[in-house]
Design a protein around this motif. Structure first.
Motif, PDB file in Angstrom:
ATOM      1  N   SER A  95       6.967   8.338  -6.863  1.00 19.31           N
ATOM      2  CA  SER A  95       5.760   8.328  -6.043  1.00 19.31           C
ATOM      3  C   SER A  95       5.944   7.474  -4.792  1.00 19.31           C
ATOM      4  O   SER A  95       6.516   6.380  -4.838  1.00 19.31           O
ATOM      5  CB  SER A  95       4.591   7.779  -6.861  1.00 19.31           C
ATOM      6  N   ALA A  96       5.408   7.961  -3.675  1.00 20.17           N
ATOM      7  CA  ALA A  96       5.412   7.164  -2.451  1.00 20.17           C
ATOM      8  C   ALA A  96       4.582   5.906  -2.607  1.00 20.17           C
ATOM      9  O   ALA A  96       4.770   4.943  -1.853  1.00 20.17           O
ATOM     10  CB  ALA A  96       4.878   8.006  -1.285  1.00 20.17           C
ATOM     11  N   SER A  97       3.692   5.868  -3.586  1.00 22.98           N
ATOM     12  CA  SER A  97       2.904   4.671  -3.845  1.00 22.98           C
ATOM     13  C   SER A  97       3.771   3.541  -4.387  1.00 22.98           C
ATOM     14  O   SER A  97       3.406   2.367  -4.279  1.00 22.98           O
ATOM     15  CB  SER A  97       1.783   4.980  -4.845  1.00 22.98           C
ATOM     16  N   ILE A  98       4.898   3.889  -4.987  1.00 25.77           N
ATOM     17  CA  ILE A  98       5.840   2.887  -5.487  1.00 25.77           C
ATOM     18  C   ILE A  98       7.036   2.757  -4.537  1.00 25.77           C
ATOM     19  O   ILE A  98       7.481   1.679  -4.210  1.00 25.77           O
ATOM     20  CB  ILE A  98       6.296   3.245  -6.913  1.00 25.77           C
ATOM     21  N   ARG A  99       7.591   3.885  -4.149  1.00 30.73           N
ATOM     22  CA  ARG A  99       8.676   4.006  -3.154  1.00 30.73           C
ATOM     23  C   ARG A  99      10.020   3.530  -3.679  1.00 30.73           C
ATOM     24  O   ARG A  99      10.990   4.264  -3.673  1.00 30.73           O
ATOM     25  CB  ARG A  99       8.325   3.254  -1.874  1.00 30.73           C
ATOM     26  N   ASP A 100      10.102   2.269  -4.108  1.00 36.87           N
ATOM     27  CA  ASP A 100      11.345   1.728  -4.648  1.00 36.87           C
ATOM     28  C   ASP A 100      10.996   0.544  -5.534  1.00 36.87           C
ATOM     29  O   ASP A 100       9.836   0.350  -5.896  1.00 36.87           O
ATOM     30  CB  ASP A 100      12.330   1.347  -3.527  1.00 36.87           C
ATOM     31  N   VAL A 101      11.992  -0.244  -5.908  1.00 33.94           N
ATOM     32  CA  VAL A 101      11.765  -1.330  -6.860  1.00 33.94           C
ATOM     33  C   VAL A 101      10.784  -2.376  -6.331  1.00 33.94           C
ATOM     34  O   VAL A 101      10.127  -3.061  -7.122  1.00 33.94           O
ATOM     35  CB  VAL A 101      13.124  -1.965  -7.246  1.00 33.94           C
ATOM     36  N   THR A 102      10.619  -2.464  -5.024  1.00 31.10           N
ATOM     37  CA  THR A 102       9.633  -3.413  -4.479  1.00 31.10           C
ATOM     38  C   THR A 102       8.206  -2.989  -4.783  1.00 31.10           C
ATOM     39  O   THR A 102       7.282  -3.791  -4.643  1.00 31.10           O
ATOM     40  CB  THR A 102       9.794  -3.573  -2.953  1.00 31.10           C
ATOM     41  N   GLY A 103       8.012  -1.730  -5.195  1.00 31.77           N
ATOM     42  CA  GLY A 103       6.681  -1.249  -5.520  1.00 31.77           C
ATOM     43  C   GLY A 103       6.239  -1.527  -6.938  1.00 31.77           C
ATOM     44  O   GLY A 103       5.099  -1.207  -7.313  1.00 31.77           O
ATOM     45  N   LEU A 104       7.107  -2.128  -7.753  1.00 32.11           N
ATOM     46  CA  LEU A 104       6.714  -2.418  -9.139  1.00 32.11           C
ATOM     47  C   LEU A 104       5.444  -3.268  -9.231  1.00 32.11           C
ATOM     48  O   LEU A 104       4.594  -3.020 -10.097  1.00 32.11           O
ATOM     49  CB  LEU A 104       7.873  -3.093  -9.880  1.00 32.11           C
ATOM     50  N   PRO A 105       5.260  -4.293  -8.378  1.00 32.27           N
ATOM     51  CA  PRO A 105       4.005  -5.062  -8.461  1.00 32.27           C
ATOM     52  C   PRO A 105       2.761  -4.215  -8.230  1.00 32.27           C
ATOM     53  O   PRO A 105       1.697  -4.526  -8.773  1.00 32.27           O
ATOM     54  CB  PRO A 105       4.171  -6.118  -7.355  1.00 32.27           C
ATOM     55  N   ARG A 106       2.870  -3.131  -7.457  1.00 31.46           N
ATOM     56  CA  ARG A 106       1.708  -2.269  -7.268  1.00 31.46           C
ATOM     57  C   ARG A 106       1.340  -1.550  -8.563  1.00 31.46           C
ATOM     58  O   ARG A 106       0.156  -1.362  -8.863  1.00 31.46           O
ATOM     59  CB  ARG A 106       1.980  -1.258  -6.147  1.00 31.46           C
ATOM     60  N   LEU A 107       2.346  -1.157  -9.343  1.00 35.08           N
ATOM     61  CA  LEU A 107       2.057  -0.552 -10.642  1.00 35.08           C
ATOM     62  C   LEU A 107       1.489  -1.594 -11.602  1.00 35.08           C
ATOM     63  O   LEU A 107       0.533  -1.311 -12.353  1.00 35.08           O
ATOM     64  CB  LEU A 107       3.324   0.069 -11.228  1.00 35.08           C
ATOM     65  N   ILE A 108       2.032  -2.793 -11.584  1.00 35.29           N
ATOM     66  CA  ILE A 108       1.501  -3.870 -12.429  1.00 35.29           C
ATOM     67  C   ILE A 108       0.042  -4.137 -12.080  1.00 35.29           C
ATOM     68  O   ILE A 108      -0.825  -4.250 -12.966  1.00 35.29           O
ATOM     69  CB  ILE A 108       2.343  -5.149 -12.256  1.00 35.29           C
ATOM     70  N   ASP A 109      -0.260  -4.253 -10.778  1.00 37.72           N
ATOM     71  CA  ASP A 109      -1.641  -4.478 -10.352  1.00 37.72           C
ATOM     72  C   ASP A 109      -2.551  -3.340 -10.798  1.00 37.72           C
ATOM     73  O   ASP A 109      -3.695  -3.553 -11.213  1.00 37.72           O
ATOM     74  CB  ASP A 109      -1.710  -4.626  -8.829  1.00 37.72           C
ATOM     75  N   ALA A 110      -2.048  -2.099 -10.698  1.00 35.23           N
ATOM     76  CA  ALA A 110      -2.850  -0.946 -11.105  1.00 35.23           C
ATOM     77  C   ALA A 110      -3.173  -1.012 -12.596  1.00 35.23           C
ATOM     78  O   ALA A 110      -4.290  -0.663 -13.011  1.00 35.23           O
ATOM     79  CB  ALA A 110      -2.108   0.351 -10.766  1.00 35.23           C
ATOM     80  N   MET A 111      -2.215  -1.435 -13.415  1.00 35.65           N
ATOM     81  CA  MET A 111      -2.486  -1.569 -14.849  1.00 35.65           C
ATOM     82  C   MET A 111      -3.533  -2.647 -15.118  1.00 35.65           C
ATOM     83  O   MET A 111      -4.438  -2.469 -15.940  1.00 35.65           O
ATOM     84  CB  MET A 111      -1.184  -1.867 -15.605  1.00 35.65           C
TER      85      MET A 111
END
Length: 355
Positions: free
Chosen positions: A312-328
């Protein structure tokens, strides 16, 4: 989420070694350690995203074929068949090349990356802020039927193996990249495949089910004496890809006290099975909800497929992991549950499998 507040992520699957072998030139370890705009993972971005480690896959690619790490896998399609088989000689060459890159990474990193042979090694590496790398093989074409290569690779640090990728080999048959489709697409494990599973059990090597078809899955479940694990798979009831897990498969995993890592590949997340980057985090949360319901809080982790899939472009790469954590967290999962999904469940599972 600030760096100080980052919840670390131990990930069930990445293909960074394939990226480094394909694109890294004469010194592939430098591409990882110094950073690169290519792909999903390197050391600087891993630090930024809270990536604490994971299963570093060795995938023997098709001979003479350039692998597009940002797009669909070879042979992908709504009615795709299995990609061509790969010879042991060709698979051995690429398997050893990627294993060498992993060893060179550990040496050159000066403590920034550690190859871990036990759960205790992982915990120690995380305490030291060293990326904890588990040596994993995705597709066992390099292993001979007498399993001599298995012994060599295990001595070198191999602790997890997927007997097949999405093609046939002497051990069994993988699922094609097909949508919509059941995973019941072919024959199960061969006699050599059943012997491989038993040998892995004896050596405490985790057996990964993520690319096995339904009959092969049943064969492993009937043979193995350890938890069933799919390192990077999703929920078939939401996305009817042959690569995803059906209700009975999830039930078998739960019964074994096993585990599933959420695959970030958009084609295995979306209800329409399309591999497009314009895919939000909501569908990922829907799969996590379903996995939690099917497996319980101890049975769910992350299995990104970074550097091996379109995410997903919402994650893009490994730097996007905090966005998934925040979403959870925003979705209502408490911090304790999020930490389980992010890393604790994987470490606990590895304590029960590789030791």
């Amino acid at each position: 989420m600030t760096e100080r507040e980052l919840i670390p992520v131990f990930d069930g699957h990445n293909d960074v070694l394939l990226k480094l072998m394909t694109l890294g030139g004469a010194e592939p370890e430098r591409m990882f350690l110094d950073g690169t705009p290519k792909g999903h993972i390197d050391l600087p971005r891993a630090r930024q995203g809270g990536f604490a480690g994971g299963f570093f896959a060795i995938f023997p690619p098709p001979v003479g074929r350039s692998m597009d790490i940002s797009g669909p896998p070879p042979g992908a399609g709504r009615n795709a068949g299995l990609p061509a088989e790969l010879s042991q000689a060709d698979a051995t060459q690429s398997t050893l090349a990627m294993a060498s890159i992993l060893f060179r990474l550990e040496r050159a990193s000066e403590g920034a990356l550690t190859i871990c042979r036990s759960a205790a090694d992982i915990r120690l590496a995380m305490e030291r802020n060293s990326i904890a790398a588990v040596f994993h093989i995705e597709g066992a074409e390099a292993i001979d039927p007498d399993l001599q290569m298995l012994d060599v690779l295990h001595a070198a640090g191999l602790r997890s193996i997927g007997p097949v990728w999405s093609r046939r080999n002497i051990f069994g048959e993988g699922v094609p990249f097909r949508f919509p489709s059941s995973p019941d697409t072919g024959d199960g494990l061969t006699d050599a495949g059943k012997a491989l599973v038993k040998a892995c059990n004896r050596r405490r090597i985790l057996v990964d089910l993520s690319h096995l078809n339904e009959k092969g899955f049943r064969d492993v479940a009937a043979i193995t004496d350890v938890p069933l694990v799919a390192t990077h798979s999703n929920v078939h009831a939401i996305c009817a890809s042959a690569r995803n897990l059906t209700d009975w498969q999830l039930g078998a995993i739960r019964e074994s006290r096993g585990m599933v890592g959420l695959n970030f590949a958009t084609g295995f997340l979306r209800e329409d099975g399309r591999m497009v980057s314009n895919t939000g985090l909501v569908i990922m949360l829907r799969h996590i909800d379903a996995l939690l319901e099917a497996l319980g809080e101890d049975g769910v982790g992350l299995g990104s497929d970074f550097d091996g899939a379109l995410v997903s472009a919402s994650i893009r790469d490994v730097t996007g992991l905090p966005r998934l954590i925040d979403a959870m967290l925003e979705h209502g999962y408490g911090r304790e549950l999020v930490e389980k999904i992010a890393w604790r469940n994987w470490v606990g599972m590895l304590e029960r499998t590789i030791g």
